[in-house]
Design a protein around this motif. Structure first.
Motif, PDB file in Angstrom:
ATOM      1  N   ASP A 131     -98.813  11.933-103.386  1.00 27.78           N
ATOM      2  CA  ASP A 131     -97.468  11.396-103.621  1.00 27.78           C
ATOM      3  C   ASP A 131     -96.390  12.165-102.862  1.00 27.78           C
ATOM      4  O   ASP A 131     -95.298  11.627-102.607  1.00 27.78           O
ATOM      5  N   LEU A 132     -96.671  13.418-102.511  1.00 26.67           N
ATOM      6  CA  LEU A 132     -95.678  14.239-101.820  1.00 26.67           C
ATOM      7  C   LEU A 132     -95.717  14.063-100.301  1.00 26.67           C
ATOM      8  O   LEU A 132     -94.890  14.648 -99.591  1.00 26.67           O
ATOM      9  N   ASP A 169    -101.048  13.684-107.203  1.00 28.43           N
ATOM     10  CA  ASP A 169     -99.777  14.404-107.102  1.00 28.43           C
ATOM     11  C   ASP A 169     -99.554  14.924-105.685  1.00 28.43           C
ATOM     12  O   ASP A 169     -98.429  14.884-105.164  1.00 28.43           O
ATOM     13  N   ARG A 180     -94.666  22.761-109.422  1.00 25.71           N
ATOM     14  CA  ARG A 180     -93.972  22.140-110.549  1.00 25.71           C
ATOM     15  C   ARG A 180     -94.734  20.927-111.075  1.00 25.71           C
ATOM     16  O   ARG A 180     -94.844  20.726-112.290  1.00 25.71           O
ATOM     17  N   ARG A 181     -95.236  20.104-110.170  1.00 27.53           N
ATOM     18  CA  ARG A 181     -95.964  18.907-110.603  1.00 27.53           C
ATOM     19  C   ARG A 181     -97.239  19.286-111.352  1.00 27.53           C
ATOM     20  O   ARG A 181     -97.576  18.685-112.377  1.00 27.53           O
ATOM     21  N   ALA A 182     -97.966  20.256-110.819  1.00 26.98           N
ATOM     22  CA  ALA A 182     -99.216  20.673-111.455  1.00 26.98           C
ATOM     23  C   ALA A 182     -98.949  21.215-112.854  1.00 26.98           C
ATOM     24  O   ALA A 182     -99.658  20.889-113.811  1.00 26.98           O
ATOM     25  N   LEU A 242     -92.942  22.146-104.869  1.00 29.31           N
ATOM     26  CA  LEU A 242     -93.061  20.881-105.588  1.00 29.31           C
ATOM     27  C   LEU A 242     -94.435  20.724-106.224  1.00 29.31           C
ATOM     28  O   LEU A 242     -94.571  20.247-107.349  1.00 29.31           O
ATOM     29  N   LEU A 243     -95.477  21.145-105.478  1.00 28.87           N
ATOM     30  CA  LEU A 243     -96.833  21.070-106.021  1.00 28.87           C
ATOM     31  C   LEU A 243     -96.972  21.920-107.271  1.00 28.87           C
ATOM     32  O   LEU A 243     -97.599  21.508-108.254  1.00 28.87           O
ATOM     33  N   GLY A 266     -96.582  20.463-114.791  1.00 29.99           N
ATOM     34  CA  GLY A 266     -96.058  19.449-115.688  1.00 29.99           C
ATOM     35  C   GLY A 266     -97.090  18.474-116.208  1.00 29.99           C
ATOM     36  O   GLY A 266     -96.772  17.622-117.030  1.00 29.99           O
ATOM     37  N   GLY A 267     -98.334  18.596-115.754  1.00 31.09           N
ATOM     38  CA  GLY A 267     -99.378  17.691-116.205  1.00 31.09           C
ATOM     39  C   GLY A 267     -99.934  18.082-117.561  1.00 31.09           C
ATOM     40  O   GLY A 267     -99.523  19.071-118.173  1.00 31.09           O
ATOM     41  N   CYS A 307    -100.997  26.223-109.247  1.00 31.89           N
ATOM     42  CA  CYS A 307    -101.106  26.055-107.805  1.00 31.89           C
ATOM     43  C   CYS A 307    -101.114  27.446-107.180  1.00 31.89           C
ATOM     44  O   CYS A 307    -100.153  28.210-107.350  1.00 31.89           O
ATOM     45  N   ARG A 324    -105.689  13.116-111.040  1.00 38.78           N
ATOM     46  CA  ARG A 324    -104.231  13.117-111.141  1.00 38.78           C
ATOM     47  C   ARG A 324    -103.640  14.202-110.250  1.00 38.78           C
ATOM     48  O   ARG A 324    -102.605  13.977-109.580  1.00 38.78           O
TER      49      ARG A 324
END
Length: 273
Positions: A57-58, A54, A229-231, A226-227, A233-234, A240, A50
């Motif tokens: 996806d960016l 992520d 925040r995405r990391a 962005l990385l 949020g998992g 990161c 995942r």
């Protein structure tokens, strides 16, 4: 069909996911190697996969030209094919019988524009054209151990040759207490790429438990905000690490070069037991 299957380098077990009708686990020597959902390739069971998704996806929208070193059940090629129509894939996998098994049992033929090269990671990459890939994914394991010859400065240079100037390299590695291998591998990647980030669950990053770490590298800037925040949020609220924090993580570790006596980390028996 679930069961044990002989392959070139040992034996593979296919296990059905009892919670998902079309979910399958590919396992070797008791170590889960891949998970795929044949009807929903965007469902990613393993958290480290995942994290890789992520990052992918960016990348800018549109189809990607991808090279995957290490095949398994081809989870990431299936994901990219589902989320970015028109993408092309070269999968480099040394186990020809495993490739045949995945074709027959896990519907690999359904993945469009996918070509498999039955070769090891070094010889296979040597055959790929210069500046031809938007994405290179290095996810190759012998059991639970990443082959050291795929973590050297010489190999990182060859991967960089294959990538376009704005291309992305993703590496999945595993390490445990002390993270000495991870530090040396990151130092190696930093020698070939200006922009590098490391993503992992906090307990793994602190060396408290054995687990997967993802390295993202590019010659152009990574979207680290962005990385991050995405990391976070998992499910595992991964971290990161980049910039000065990554320099501190490496802590003067020396890059890995061909012929260096490096021991890849082996997980404690209890990890998969």
């Amino acid at each position: 069909m679930p069961g044990l299957y002989p392959v070139t380098f040992g034996e593979i077990e296919l296990l059905r996911d009892l919670d998902r009708q079309d979910g399958w686990v590919l396992s070797k020597d008791g170590v889960p190697q891949s998970y795929v959902d044949l009807q929903d390739p965007t469902y990613l069971e393993f958290e480290y996969v995942r994290l890789m998704a992520d990052v992918i996806d960016l990348l800018p929208e549109g189809p990607l030209t991808c090279v995957h070193v290490g095949g398994g059940a081809c989870t990431i090629p299936r994901y990219v094919a589902a989320t970015r129509s028109g993408s092309r894939h070269i999968v480099i996998e040394p186990d020809g019988l495993l490739v045949d098994l995945i074709r027959e049992q896990l519907d690999l033929r359904s993945v469009p524009r996918l070509k498999v090269m039955v070769q090891d990671g070094r010889d296979g990459i040597a055959r790929v054209w210069d500046s031809s890939a938007d994405l290179v994914v290095l996810d190759a394991f012998a059991g639970a151990t990443m082959p050291v010859e795929l973590g050297t400065a010489e190999y990182m240079s060859d991967l960089a040759r294959v990538l376009r100037p704005s291309g992305l390299l993703l590496i999945n590695l595993a390490d445990g207490k002390g993270l000495s291998f991870a530090r040396r591998l990151v130092a190696t990647v930093l020698g070939a790429y200006r922009h590098v980030a490391l993503l992992a669950e906090p307990g793994v990053l602190r060396g408290r438990r054995f687990g997967n770490l993802i390295v993202a590298a590019s010659r152009t800037e990574l979207p680290v905000d962005l990385l991050t925040r995405r990391a976070a949020g998992g499910l595992t609220q991964a971290r990161c690490v980049y910039g000065e924090a990554l320099t501190r993580f490496v802590a003067g570790a020396s890059p890995i070069r061909d012929g260096d006596p490096v021991l890849a980390p082996v997980p404690p028996p209890a990890v998969f037991g």
